[in-house]
Motif scaffolding. Structure first.
Motif, PDB file in Angstrom:
ATOM      1  N   UNK A   1      18.633  12.756   6.680  1.00  0.00           N
ATOM      2  CA  UNK A   1      18.788  11.477   5.981  1.00  0.00           C
ATOM      3  C   UNK A   1      17.441  10.986   5.446  1.00  0.00           C
ATOM      4  N   UNK A   2      17.478  10.484   4.213  1.00  0.00           N
ATOM      5  CA  UNK A   2      16.248   9.933   3.620  1.00  0.00           C
ATOM      6  C   UNK A   2      15.820   8.682   4.367  1.00  0.00           C
ATOM      7  N   UNK A   3      16.818   7.891   4.772  1.00  0.00           N
ATOM      8  CA  UNK A   3      16.518   6.615   5.430  1.00  0.00           C
ATOM      9  C   UNK A   3      16.982   6.665   6.882  1.00  0.00           C
ATOM     10  N   UNK A   4      16.125   6.246   7.756  1.00  0.00           N
ATOM     11  CA  UNK A   4      16.428   6.112   9.175  1.00  0.00           C
ATOM     12  C   UNK A   4      15.864   4.774   9.634  1.00  0.00           C
ATOM     13  N   UNK A   5      16.244   4.303  10.797  1.00  0.00           N
ATOM     14  CA  UNK A   5      15.638   3.051  11.283  1.00  0.00           C
ATOM     15  C   UNK A   5      14.113   3.104  11.317  1.00  0.00           C
ATOM     16  N   UNK A   6      13.541   4.267  11.634  1.00  0.00           N
ATOM     17  CA  UNK A   6      12.086   4.382  11.659  1.00  0.00           C
ATOM     18  C   UNK A   6      11.504   4.253  10.256  1.00  0.00           C
ATOM     19  N   UNK A   7      12.155   4.907   9.262  1.00  0.00           N
ATOM     20  CA  UNK A   7      11.700   4.758   7.877  1.00  0.00           C
ATOM     21  C   UNK A   7      11.823   3.310   7.439  1.00  0.00           C
ATOM     22  N   UNK A   8      12.915   2.661   7.826  1.00  0.00           N
ATOM     23  CA  UNK A   8      13.102   1.256   7.468  1.00  0.00           C
ATOM     24  C   UNK A   8      12.013   0.374   8.052  1.00  0.00           C
ATOM     25  N   UNK A   9      11.647   0.618   9.320  1.00  0.00           N
ATOM     26  CA  UNK A   9      10.588  -0.175   9.933  1.00  0.00           C
ATOM     27  C   UNK A   9       9.255   0.075   9.240  1.00  0.00           C
ATOM     28  N   UNK A  10       8.979   1.353   8.917  1.00  0.00           N
ATOM     29  CA  UNK A  10       7.750   1.682   8.201  1.00  0.00           C
ATOM     30  C   UNK A  10       7.714   1.000   6.834  1.00  0.00           C
ATOM     31  N   UNK A  11       8.866   0.963   6.141  1.00  0.00           N
ATOM     32  CA  UNK A  11       8.929   0.332   4.818  1.00  0.00           C
ATOM     33  C   UNK A  11       8.703  -1.173   4.917  1.00  0.00           C
ATOM     34  N   UNK A  12       9.287  -1.821   5.919  1.00  0.00           N
ATOM     35  CA  UNK A  12       9.092  -3.261   6.076  1.00  0.00           C
ATOM     36  C   UNK A  12       7.642  -3.596   6.413  1.00  0.00           C
ATOM     37  N   UNK A  13       7.025  -2.772   7.259  1.00  0.00           N
ATOM     38  CA  UNK A  13       5.612  -2.996   7.579  1.00  0.00           C
ATOM     39  C   UNK A  13       4.759  -2.853   6.323  1.00  0.00           C
ATOM     40  N   UNK A  14       5.081  -1.840   5.496  1.00  0.00           N
ATOM     41  CA  UNK A  14       4.325  -1.658   4.255  1.00  0.00           C
ATOM     42  C   UNK A  14       4.463  -2.878   3.349  1.00  0.00           C
ATOM     43  N   UNK A  15       5.693  -3.363   3.168  1.00  0.00           N
ATOM     44  CA  UNK A  15       5.903  -4.533   2.312  1.00  0.00           C
ATOM     45  C   UNK A  15       5.292  -5.795   2.917  1.00  0.00           C
ATOM     46  N   UNK A  16       5.217  -5.871   4.233  1.00  0.00           N
ATOM     47  CA  UNK A  16       4.620  -7.048   4.874  1.00  0.00           C
ATOM     48  C   UNK A  16       3.131  -7.142   4.598  1.00  0.00           C
ATOM     49  N   UNK A  17       2.461  -5.994   4.428  1.00  0.00           N
ATOM     50  CA  UNK A  17       1.000  -5.975   4.345  1.00  0.00           C
ATOM     51  C   UNK A  17       0.468  -5.668   2.956  1.00  0.00           C
ATOM     52  N   UNK A  18       1.240  -4.999   2.093  1.00  0.00           N
ATOM     53  CA  UNK A  18       0.741  -4.607   0.778  1.00  0.00           C
ATOM     54  C   UNK A  18       0.742  -5.802  -0.177  1.00  0.00           C
ATOM     55  N   UNK A  19      -0.244  -5.844  -1.056  1.00  0.00           N
ATOM     56  CA  UNK A  19      -0.348  -6.933  -2.037  1.00  0.00           C
ATOM     57  C   UNK A  19       0.400  -6.531  -3.303  1.00  0.00           C
ATOM     58  N   UNK A  20       1.738  -6.488  -3.213  1.00  0.00           N
ATOM     59  CA  UNK A  20       2.569  -6.083  -4.349  1.00  0.00           C
ATOM     60  C   UNK A  20       3.032  -7.315  -5.118  1.00  0.00           C
TER      61      UNK A  20
END
Length: 752
Positions: free
Chosen positions: A687-706
């Motif tokens: 699977x492309x998405x797993x709970x771990x990938x989801x957590x990693x993605x949320x952490x990235x969005x929480x910290x990145x200046x997008x």
């Protein structure tokens, strides 16, 4: 550093600019912000102000002619100019640096004959601090004790204040015109008979005075020339002292004290003599850990605290203020009240602004649909509809929240409560190198970083303003919520912990706590490294509680919002158009007419993958693969630079979902998107998405200046691209590192 990034200079030609002997006398109108200073200036000049620039910088300098009626019926013409509002002359902010230049005739400024100091009668102690500094430097002055219409029964005794300071203090109301005749007569008399004011008897510690005397030996001659008695050079004025007379010992001492509180290792004053800098460094080292700045500031406030109470008659208002403060400043009830107030503010920003935001979105959606219907199909129409109209919509969609935030901040500040919040939070913020004033902008970052960055203007120190700007984007803004909602709903089942705590809600709360702790940690690190510098002591007057003036609050709210639209809006618009180009070209051949909807959806997905933005996502894949992301997430990250919530709609296009809920409300399309994300697999079946990938993605969005909107506003506030580039760089590095750690450690722990 000025608002445009130009440093204020104390260079070798800092001696006052001499004016022609037949020139009119020069009056500088100076005072704290929000004292009615500009209203008084307009009343004196008849609102016939001319706007130019201060020498060497692009900050507006408003000046105009005024006629001052004397008591004997004669009149005297003078040139009046409005100095930017400042709380002190300590040269920590651009406004303070301009004020010291304007008052002493440094940096190409003509030296004024008189300082007309506008003081708020309702907040006397805070305003008199600036008055004391001006008098110490020997500048002839008259005080306009303004806002007497708001002071009511709490009006200080103006005659007693005049005796205390040794200069005329005239009660006025610039708004109604009350006291203007008396003020004009006092200014005319001061110009006709100029004299150096008596120096206030401030109880500085003897060790501080001895230190100032040693520093005075290194003061440059040009600075001392500016402290010589101020001559009046207008025709027909008999009194006056010849220029070039040496500055008094007291004035030298005052200038040395100014140097102690203004010249540090990280100051932005140019061409300060090397010998003076070395002397200041030597004296601070010899102080053995003593806070010289704090001792100087504390002595001035001790003088005011000892004398100001005698200027007031006993008042029931003061008793009521003390009773309210016993609750609002209480270590327990004060914080509880503050949390309640902030709950109301957040409810307003998240819920009350939502109808207006939805209205803006509907207007631009309808405009785009109408243009698509009336314009011929083609690239030009796509540019107008998706690039320009969509870009303008991305700018204006922030406006309701900005208006509402500044309205509520204005009400809280005018009522006197915001000063209590700063005092209450000072102990917490001090541990990370800031003071209480930084907490309010950081808190408003939960709504949107753009108005939060604008709110840092209330902070006096440029270092503190920059440090606060650098951590505000780490707070979880409302634009991150659609991303969190999509990921949590798609990848985490609606189960419960301990039988009653919902996992999905717990994750959402955890993201808010994570962002707050990260912001405080980043402030502690940056404040000790990149933005290292002395922490400005939080010394403030707690003003009396009063009803806010709706007109001034609305005026301030609109002025700050207009700045966002005119300054940041243009940058945001062009960046949005550029992003549209990246995600739109090159185009693939469209399906033939009558093709099924699935074919069109697949064409949209393939077009995006083949676009410059899609190729950019694939090029990013090697860098983001260690975080658990594939190229599709990379495309979403590219799209999210326009606005974070665009990630949801971008992923909807990638997965061929016609309606991804717009990234705002959820919608039926967002449910389909969750299903397709859960079903997506790698070529090997993983699977492309797993709970771990989801957590990693949320952490990235929480910290990145997008958020290019935030970068545009930071550029506007700092006067260049250096700090926005640093902000983008450090947040991107932090986001990648944290996301990498989450994903890789999770894999090692068996959560993949």
């Amino acid at each position: 550093m000025s608002a445009t990034g130009a440093a204020v200079s104390c260079h070798d030609d800092a001696s006052p600019v001499l004016r022609n002997s037949d020139a009119a006398p020069l009056v500088a109108v100076v005072g704290n912000p929000n004292t009615g200073k500009t209203t008084l200036f307009n009343r004196l000049t008849g609102q016939r102000a001319r706007v130019g620039n201060y020498p060497g910088i692009t900050i507006d300098r408003r000046s105009g002619r005024a006629r001052f009626a004397q008591r004997d019926g004669a009149s005297l013409d003078a040139e009046v100019f409005d100095v930017p509002g400042c709380y002190s002359l300590s040269a920590r902010s651009a406004e303070e640096q301009i004020a010291i230049d304007a008052l002493l005739g440094w940096n190409g400024n003509p030296k004024p004959d008189l300082a007309l100091i506008v003081a708020d009668a309702t907040q006397l102690v805070r305003n008199l601090y600036l008055v004391l500094q001006i008098l110490e430097l020997g500048v002839p002055a008259v005080v306009a004790l303004n806002l007497i219409d708001e002071a009511g029964s709490s009006l200080p005794d103006a005659k007693a204040l005049s005796l205390l300071l040794g200069i005329p203090c005239i009660p006025t109301s610039a708004r109604t015109g009350q006291g203007m005749a008396e003020l004009q007569a006092a200014v005319a008399d001061a110009l006709a008979s100029p004299r150096t004011p008596p120096r206030p008897a401030i109880p500085y510690p003897q060790a501080v005075l001895a230190c100032a005397d040693r520093i005075a030996t290194e003061l440059p001659r040009q600075w001392l020339d500016a402290l010589s008695p101020f001559p009046s050079i207008a025709p027909g004025i008999a009194a006056g002292v010849a220029s070039g007379v040496a500055a008094s010992a007291g004035a030298k001492q005052a200038l040395a004290l100014w140097a102690l509180t203004s010249i540090h290792g990280d100051d932005e004053l140019e061409a300060v003599p090397h010998g003076l800098r070395e002397k200041l460094k030597e004296e601070r080292a010899a102080a053995r850990g003593r806070d010289l700045d704090g001792e100087i500031i504390g002595a001035r406030y001790a003088f005011l605290d000892a004398h100001v109470p005698s200027l007031y008659a006993p008042s029931s208002t003061a008793v009521l203020t003390e009773r309210i403060d016993s609750v609002l400043l209480h270590p327990v009830w004060g914080f509880a009240t503050f949390l309640l107030v902030m709950l109301v503010v957040f409810q307003a920003l998240f819920a009350w602004a939502d109808p207006a935001i939805s209205l803006v979105e509907r207007v631009f959606d309808a405009t785009g649909s109408w243009l698509s219907a009336v314009l011929p199909a083609g690239i030009l129409t796509d540019l107008v509809v998706q690039g320009i109209v969509g870009g303008v919509g991305n700018v204006l969609v922030f406006l309701p929240q900005i208006l509402l935030l500044f309205l509520m901040l204005g009400v809280l500040e005018d009522s006197g409560y915001l000063a209590r919040v700063a005092y209450l939070m000072d102990r917490v913020m001090r541990s990370v190198g800031l003071h209480g004033r930084a907490f309010v902008p950081m808190l408003s970052g939960f709504s949107c970083a753009i108005p939060a960055v604008l709110a840092t203007r209330t902070m006096e120190s440029r270092r503190d303003r920059l440090l606060t700007m650098m951590v505000i984007p780490l707070m979880t803004c409302s634009a991150r919520l659609p991303v969190y909602t999509l990921v949590i709903a798609a990848l985490y089942p609606p189960s419960k912990v301990f039988g009653f705590v919902p996992v999905q809600g717990l994750l959402m709360v955890a993201m808010y706590v994570f962002s707050t702790l990260t912001a405080l940690g980043a402030a502690a690190v940056l404040g000790r490294t990149v933005l290292r510098g002395p922490r400005v002591p939080l010394i403030l007057e707690l003003p009396p509680y009063r009803m806010p003036m709706l007109t001034s609050v609305l005026q301030l709210m609109w002025m700050r919002s207009r700045l966002f639209l005119t300054e940041a809006g243009s940058v945001i618009l062009w960046c949005t158009i550029g992003l549209w180009v990246l995600l739109s070209f090159p185009k693939l051949p469209e399906p033939p007419p009558g093709a099924p909807a699935a074919a069109h959806a697949q064409w949209q997905a393939d077009s995006l993958a083949n676009s410059a933005g899609g190729r950019m996502g694939k090029a990013l894949e090697p860098a983001i693969a260690p975080l658990g992301f594939d190229w599709k997430i990379g495309v979403g990250i590219v799209g999210a630079f326009a606005a974070r919530e665009v990630f949801v709609s971008t992923m909807g296009v990638i997965y061929g979902v016609d309606d991804a809920g717009g990234g705002k409300k959820g919608g039926e399309g967002s449910v389909a998107l969750r299903d397709r994300m859960r079903a997506d697999t790698h070529p090997d079946g993983r699977p492309v998405y797993s709970p771990l990938v989801g957590l990693s993605l949320m952490v990235f969005f929480a910290l990145a200046c997008q958020c290019m909107s935030t970068l545009a506003v930071v550029r506007r506030e700092t006067g260049g691209w250096a700090w926005p580039a640093f902000l983008f760089g450090y947040m991107t590095a932090l986001a990648w590192t944290a996301s990498f750690a989450v994903f890789q450690l999770g894999r090692l722990a068996g959560f993949a």
